[in-house]
Enzyme design. Structure first.
Site, PDB file in Angstrom:
ATOM      1  CG  HIS A 251      -1.029   1.566   2.715  1.00  0.00           C
ATOM      2  ND1 HIS A 251      -1.022   0.698   3.723  1.00  0.00           N
ATOM      3  CD2 HIS A 251      -0.375   0.997   2.073  1.00  0.00           C
ATOM      4  CE1 HIS A 251      -0.405  -0.370   3.401  1.00  0.00           C
ATOM      5  NE2 HIS A 251       0.230  -0.418   2.273  1.00  0.00           N
ATOM      6  NE  ARG A 270      -4.905  -7.257  -3.514  1.00  0.00           N
ATOM      7  CZ  ARG A 270      -3.871  -8.298  -3.322  1.00  0.00           C
ATOM      8  NH1 ARG A 270      -4.444  -9.198  -2.368  1.00  0.00           N
ATOM      9  NH2 ARG A 270      -2.853  -8.557  -3.865  1.00  0.00           N
TER      10      ARG A 270
END
Length: 383
Positions: A251, A270
């Site tokens: 997301h 990440r």
């Protein structure tokens, strides 16, 4: 209850105007990304009794209640924020509780310093989170179906993206998504930068469904996360709507002002849109490669007027009260700790008057009665 004095974090992606506008103050010209409310040791809220984390440490059962301490330990298990995105945040994913414990213990055994830039696990906790929009709020959440992602990429008519389109058409869903994300994040950086530049130009020319990705590329030129972002669902929340982000769901927040609540953890892996460390093998271990609907949440109203954002975890429970002047006060007393945050109008929490952006901490079992003409968010736990 304790009035809270909260820290605003100046991350580079923060809006320069959204939080000052909410608070009714002049902008400083600097980004103001997040206002933290809670007992996170990195920026604990301040009270007249001292920093909230120290107040809780002195008598956890008094502040948090016996049931919450028994279930979550002697700490406030959630962090409440006002989040103001003026630019896209990093594309990211969070581990589940077992993965976080394993990852933390592994890095501890290997002696990876807790502040090392390549460390993945800062603690042994998971980090489910919920974002509730205060303004129109744009984000990315979960994978599109491979066919949808292939159609979006094919529409750019970029030769170097065609192998990804073929992969998305040629494999079962989970394998297709895994192979394409792996290929994007593992590609030669110079080759990928050229692909992203060409794709960004096409996005800007085409507009429409491609416009969000042109904006992402504007902020992160040449970043492989721009292509990875196109594998995800684009979501535009209206005020009052929310998203729940569970473990393994990729997301990113793109733009807007919202109330965010999360389990108290700093564990982030990440995928792109960041200059920070991207651990591709560990990321691929954590990501859930399954297409899913983003699942926009709308609050469910109870007979007493409380509007609850239902989630499947217990570390936090977020709800909203819309109050009208002259109506009977609402009793929010609860045997668990609470933070009450005003986001509109003027709200009285017992003897404390709250303006937008102001908040209070209510220890477990303490009387909490609210009234006024405005909106108040209530953060607590399920214990």
């Amino acid at each position: 209850m304790d009035r809270l004095d909260n820290t605003i974090r100046p991350y580079a992606w923060g809006s320069t105007t959204a939080i000052p506008q909410l608070l009714g103050v002049e902008p400083s010209g600097e980004p103001q990304a997040e206002m933290w409310m809670g007992a996170h040791p990195g920026a604990p809220s301040r009270t007249e009794r001292g920093p909230l984390n120290e107040v809780i440490d002195e008598d956890p059962e008094q502040e948090l209640g016996r049931a919450a301490v028994a279930k979550f330990g002697p700490r406030l298990p959630f962090l409440l924020k006002i989040l103001a995105a003026g630019a896209p945040l990093s594309l990211q994913v969070h581990p589940d509780l077992e993965q976080a414990r394993e990852g933390y213990e592994d890095e501890e055994r290997r002696g990876v310093p807790i502040d090392a830039p390549h460390r993945n696990y800062k603690d042994a906790n998971h980090k489910p989170e919920l974002i509730c929009a205060l303004t129109e709020f744009d984000g990315l959440c979960g994978f599109r179906t491979p066919d949808e992602a292939a159609e979006l990429l094919a529409g750019l008519d970029v030769d170097s993206l065609k192998p990804y389109v073929d992969l998305l058409h040629a494999h079962p869903e989970d394998a297709a998504l895994r192979e394409v994300l792996t290929a994007v994040l593992s590609a030669d950086p110079e080759d990928m930068a050229r692909t992203v530049t060409e794709a960004a130009a096409a996005c800007a020319r085409l507009g429409g469904a491609y416009a969000p990705y042109a904006d992402i590329a504007h902020h992160y030129p040449g970043d492989p996360g721009v292509i990875a972002a196109m594998l995800l669902n684009y979501v535009q929340l209206q005020p009052g709507e929310a998203l729940f982000l569970g473990a393994g769901v990729p997301h990113a927040y793109l733009n807007g002002l919202g109330v965010e609540i999360m389990a108290n953890s700093d564990n982030v892996l990440r995928c792109g849109l960041t200059p920070k460390h991207v651990d591709v093998p560990e990321l691929l271990r954590i990501v859930r490669f399954e297409a899913s609907d983003p699942g926009v949440l709308r609050p469910e109203a109870s007979p007493d007027g409380e509007e609850v954002y239902e989630t499947p975890i217990d570390e936090f429970r977020l709800s909203r009260h819309v109050l009208a002047e002259g109506a009977a006060p609402r009793d929010l007393t609860r045997e668990t700790p609470q933070i009450l945050l005003c986001t509109a109008g003027s709200v009285r929490a017992d003897a404390i008057t709250l303006a937008p952006g102001q908040s209070v901490f209510v220890p477990a079992g303490e009387k909490a009665e609210v009234s006024g003409n405005g909106t108040i968010f209530r953060a607590t736990v399920v214990a």
